[in-house]
Motif scaffolding. Sequence first.
Motif, PDB file in Angstrom:
ATOM      1  N   GLN A  21       0.045  -7.804   1.473  1.00  0.00           N
ATOM      2  CA  GLN A  21       1.288  -7.772   2.249  1.00  0.00           C
ATOM      3  C   GLN A  21       2.301  -6.811   1.642  1.00  0.00           C
ATOM      4  O   GLN A  21       3.217  -6.373   2.323  1.00  0.00           O
ATOM      5  CB  GLN A  21       1.916  -9.166   2.307  1.00  0.00           C
ATOM      6  CG  GLN A  21       1.109 -10.158   3.105  1.00  0.00           C
ATOM      7  CD  GLN A  21       1.750 -11.531   3.066  1.00  0.00           C
ATOM      8  OE1 GLN A  21       2.098 -12.032   2.010  1.00  0.00           O
ATOM      9  NE2 GLN A  21       1.905 -12.124   4.221  1.00  0.00           N
ATOM     10  N   PRO A  70       2.622  -3.456  -1.293  1.00  0.00           N
ATOM     11  CA  PRO A  70       3.596  -2.754  -0.482  1.00  0.00           C
ATOM     12  C   PRO A  70       3.037  -2.465   0.909  1.00  0.00           C
ATOM     13  O   PRO A  70       1.830  -2.513   1.123  1.00  0.00           O
ATOM     14  CB  PRO A  70       3.858  -1.458  -1.250  1.00  0.00           C
ATOM     15  CG  PRO A  70       2.614  -1.206  -2.029  1.00  0.00           C
ATOM     16  CD  PRO A  70       2.043  -2.580  -2.322  1.00  0.00           C
ATOM     17  N   CYS A  71       3.914  -2.142   1.801  1.00  0.00           N
ATOM     18  CA  CYS A  71       3.504  -2.000   3.206  1.00  0.00           C
ATOM     19  C   CYS A  71       2.711  -0.724   3.474  1.00  0.00           C
ATOM     20  O   CYS A  71       2.078  -0.606   4.514  1.00  0.00           O
ATOM     21  CB  CYS A  71       4.711  -2.091   4.127  1.00  0.00           C
ATOM     22  SG  CYS A  71       5.943  -0.822   3.829  1.00  0.00           S
ATOM     23  N   ASP A  72       2.717   0.223   2.546  1.00  0.00           N
ATOM     24  CA  ASP A  72       2.015   1.485   2.802  1.00  0.00           C
ATOM     25  C   ASP A  72       0.671   1.596   2.085  1.00  0.00           C
ATOM     26  O   ASP A  72       0.093   2.657   2.018  1.00  0.00           O
ATOM     27  CB  ASP A  72       2.909   2.674   2.441  1.00  0.00           C
ATOM     28  CG  ASP A  72       3.263   2.726   0.969  1.00  0.00           C
ATOM     29  OD1 ASP A  72       3.058   1.730   0.249  1.00  0.00           O
ATOM     30  OD2 ASP A  72       3.761   3.773   0.520  1.00  0.00           O
ATOM     31  N   GLY A  73       0.161   0.500   1.556  1.00  0.00           N
ATOM     32  CA  GLY A  73      -1.145   0.526   0.904  1.00  0.00           C
ATOM     33  C   GLY A  73      -1.187  -0.361  -0.320  1.00  0.00           C
ATOM     34  O   GLY A  73      -0.190  -0.516  -1.012  1.00  0.00           O
ATOM     35  N   LYS A 100      10.992   3.407  -3.252  1.00  0.00           N
ATOM     36  CA  LYS A 100      10.899   2.953  -1.864  1.00  0.00           C
ATOM     37  C   LYS A 100      10.489   1.488  -1.775  1.00  0.00           C
ATOM     38  O   LYS A 100      10.871   0.798  -0.842  1.00  0.00           O
ATOM     39  CB  LYS A 100      10.007   3.851  -1.031  1.00  0.00           C
ATOM     40  CG  LYS A 100       8.539   3.829  -1.328  1.00  0.00           C
ATOM     41  CD  LYS A 100       7.866   4.852  -0.411  1.00  0.00           C
ATOM     42  CE  LYS A 100       6.386   4.739  -0.381  1.00  0.00           C
ATOM     43  NZ  LYS A 100       5.814   5.657   0.603  1.00  0.00           N
ATOM     44  N   ASP A 101       9.747   0.966  -2.773  1.00  0.00           N
ATOM     45  CA  ASP A 101       9.440  -0.460  -2.818  1.00  0.00           C
ATOM     46  C   ASP A 101      10.724  -1.253  -3.056  1.00  0.00           C
ATOM     47  O   ASP A 101      10.988  -2.254  -2.403  1.00  0.00           O
ATOM     48  CB  ASP A 101       8.451  -0.783  -3.941  1.00  0.00           C
ATOM     49  CG  ASP A 101       7.127  -0.059  -3.810  1.00  0.00           C
ATOM     50  OD1 ASP A 101       6.691   0.198  -2.673  1.00  0.00           O
ATOM     51  OD2 ASP A 101       6.537   0.252  -4.861  1.00  0.00           O
ATOM     52  N   ARG A 131       7.933   1.495  -7.054  1.00  0.00           N
ATOM     53  CA  ARG A 131       8.539   2.762  -6.674  1.00  0.00           C
ATOM     54  C   ARG A 131       9.934   2.520  -6.090  1.00  0.00           C
ATOM     55  O   ARG A 131      10.254   1.403  -5.680  1.00  0.00           O
ATOM     56  CB  ARG A 131       7.673   3.460  -5.622  1.00  0.00           C
ATOM     57  CG  ARG A 131       6.238   3.699  -6.091  1.00  0.00           C
ATOM     58  CD  ARG A 131       5.349   4.035  -4.934  1.00  0.00           C
ATOM     59  NE  ARG A 131       5.343   2.922  -3.976  1.00  0.00           N
ATOM     60  CZ  ARG A 131       4.670   2.923  -2.841  1.00  0.00           C
ATOM     61  NH1 ARG A 131       3.941   3.964  -2.488  1.00  0.00           N
ATOM     62  NH2 ARG A 131       4.711   1.883  -2.019  1.00  0.00           N
ATOM     63  N   ALA A 159      12.964  -1.277   0.022  1.00  0.00           N
ATOM     64  CA  ALA A 159      12.451  -2.152   1.067  1.00  0.00           C
ATOM     65  C   ALA A 159      12.749  -3.626   0.795  1.00  0.00           C
ATOM     66  O   ALA A 159      12.892  -4.414   1.729  1.00  0.00           O
ATOM     67  CB  ALA A 159      10.943  -1.949   1.226  1.00  0.00           C
ATOM     68  N   TRP A 191      -1.964  -1.948  -3.991  1.00  0.00           N
ATOM     69  CA  TRP A 191      -2.003  -1.487  -5.380  1.00  0.00           C
ATOM     70  C   TRP A 191      -3.448  -1.501  -5.867  1.00  0.00           C
ATOM     71  O   TRP A 191      -4.241  -2.351  -5.450  1.00  0.00           O
ATOM     72  CB  TRP A 191      -1.228  -2.440  -6.266  1.00  0.00           C
ATOM     73  CG  TRP A 191       0.241  -2.237  -6.364  1.00  0.00           C
ATOM     74  CD1 TRP A 191       1.041  -1.468  -5.588  1.00  0.00           C
ATOM     75  CD2 TRP A 191       1.103  -2.856  -7.319  1.00  0.00           C
ATOM     76  NE1 TRP A 191       2.342  -1.570  -5.988  1.00  0.00           N
ATOM     77  CE2 TRP A 191       2.404  -2.420  -7.065  1.00  0.00           C
ATOM     78  CE3 TRP A 191       0.891  -3.749  -8.359  1.00  0.00           C
ATOM     79  CZ2 TRP A 191       3.493  -2.828  -7.821  1.00  0.00           C
ATOM     80  CZ3 TRP A 191       1.977  -4.155  -9.114  1.00  0.00           C
ATOM     81  CH2 TRP A 191       3.265  -3.696  -8.848  1.00  0.00           C
TER      82      TRP A 191
END
Length: 78
Positions: free
Chosen positions: A53, A55-58, A21-22, A19, A25, A60
């Motif tokens: 580790q 992505p930081c929001d959950g 946002k990935d 994404r 980051a 895959w």
Amino acid sequence: MTAPGDKLGFEQDIKPLFRQKDRDAMLAGFDLFDYDDVVEKADAIVGSLRSGQMPCDGAWPAEQVDKLQRWIDAGMPA
């Protein structure tokens, strides 16, 4: 969705897994939308995904991680 035997390519199959946002980051280290950067960091990327580790929001879904691994195992075709 591609089946395990289908040929995977970066632009159509791998890049869309990441994404914006990935990408944002990780831009300080490398560009997830850039083929050469992803090839260079492929083992670290898949390792981070498998360990949770990244992505930081959950995490895959396993099928997405498996798709990335199949692409790596296939020689990371463009």
